[in-house]
Design a protein around this motif. Structure first.
Motif, PDB file in Angstrom:
ATOM      1  N   ASP A 155      -0.538  -9.303 -14.693  1.00 16.35           N
ATOM      2  CA  ASP A 155      -0.712 -10.658 -14.166  1.00 16.35           C
ATOM      3  C   ASP A 155       0.420 -11.022 -13.206  1.00 16.35           C
ATOM      4  N   THR A 156       1.646 -10.709 -13.601  1.00 15.00           N
ATOM      5  CA  THR A 156       2.796 -11.003 -12.741  1.00 15.00           C
ATOM      6  C   THR A 156       2.766 -10.126 -11.492  1.00 15.00           C
ATOM      7  N   TYR A 157       2.401  -8.871 -11.671  1.00 12.15           N
ATOM      8  CA  TYR A 157       2.267  -7.946 -10.538  1.00 12.15           C
ATOM      9  C   TYR A 157       1.253  -8.496  -9.532  1.00 12.15           C
TER      10      TYR A 157
ATOM     11  N   LYS B 106       1.122 -13.044  -3.227  1.00 10.41           N
ATOM     12  CA  LYS B 106       2.104 -13.768  -2.411  1.00 10.41           C
ATOM     13  C   LYS B 106       2.529 -12.924  -1.207  1.00 10.41           C
ATOM     14  N   ILE B 107       2.657 -11.623  -1.417  1.00 12.78           N
ATOM     15  CA  ILE B 107       2.994 -10.722  -0.307  1.00 12.78           C
ATOM     16  C   ILE B 107       1.866 -10.728   0.726  1.00 12.78           C
ATOM     17  N   GLU B 108       0.629 -10.662   0.242  1.00 15.78           N
ATOM     18  CA  GLU B 108      -0.530 -10.659   1.135  1.00 15.78           C
ATOM     19  C   GLU B 108      -0.607 -11.946   1.954  1.00 15.78           C
TER      20      GLU B 108
ATOM     21  N   PRO C 294      -4.344  -4.504  -6.319  1.00 15.53           N
ATOM     22  CA  PRO C 294      -5.412  -5.387  -6.813  1.00 15.53           C
ATOM     23  C   PRO C 294      -6.147  -6.103  -5.691  1.00 15.53           C
ATOM     24  N   LYS C 295      -7.409  -6.385  -5.947  1.00 13.25           N
ATOM     25  CA  LYS C 295      -8.194  -7.166  -4.993  1.00 13.25           C
ATOM     26  C   LYS C 295      -7.716  -8.614  -5.034  1.00 13.25           C
TER      27      LYS C 295
END
Length: 206
Positions: A57-59, A65-67, A96-97
């Motif tokens: 979940d944190t990942y 946020k990076i995206e 992840p999508k």
């Protein structure tokens, strides 16, 4: 960078990814610097042997946020590699999508003990959603907006509209009329259901 909070394994397990961000870092991760600092703080998840689902979940939150950053491709890759280096070995999905917010509402509208086999089908393919499932989810969202002051983001609205469009294309006039009666939600989404000849469409309002 050390965090200013002493969190136990039990406390972290009870927090959502967003709540953990608030506890550990206390501010938005909307810059390269902030993201790198927060990735460093997530070492605590490895140290305390937090469950894989919580780490995922944190990942996912950091990945999203990076995206969302307006940065050069090589900078984005650098941040993702930094994230993977810190937590990648502890998660099952390294790329992840993006979150589909309709799916998140769909899960909330159908608590675990109310889920049938067709619930899983929708998670696998949104095009399989039934009118009943869409109606249940939309009425849930509408209730949250009216009773709990839920404010939908632009992304949340678009994800909801995209799924409404799937069902509207089936051209069931009875269901369309029911949707029209859900006026508080359609107003919130800034859309109107219109007929063009014998076909129903979604019209986005200005």
């Amino acid at each position: 960078m050390e965090n200013n909070f002493t969190l136990t394994k039990e406390e972290i397990e009870q927090l959502t990814a967003v709540e953990l961000l608030e506890k550990l870092y206390g501010k938005e991760i909307n810059t390269k610097k902030n993201i790198l600092e927060y990735i460093e703080l997530t070492r605590i998840l490895k140290k305390l042997e937090i469950t894989p689902d919580k780490i995922q979940d944190t990942y996912n939150l950091i990945y999203e946020k990076i995206e969302a950053l307006d940065i050069k491709p090589n900078t984005r890759m650098f941040l993702k590699n930094n994230l993977k280096s810190q937590l990648g070995k502890l998660v099952s999905e390294k790329d992840p999508k993006p979150t589909n917010h309709f799916i998140e509402f769909f899960k909330e509208a159908y608590p675990e003990h109310h889920r049938r086999k067709d619930f899983t089908w929708v998670l696998m393919d949104l095009n399989t959603i039934s009118e009943e499932q869409l109606w249940t989810t939309l009425t849930y969202i509408n209730k949250e907006c009216l009773n709990h002051d839920l404010r939908l983001s632009l992304k949340e609205k678009q994800d909801i509209i995209d799924v409404i469009e799937i069902v509207v294309k089936r051209n069931n006039s009875r269901f369309i009329n029911n949707l029209r009666n859900l006026k508080s939600l359609t107003d919130n989404l800034n859309i109107k259901l219109v007929s063009v000849g014998e076909i129903f469409k979604i019209k986005k309002l200005n």
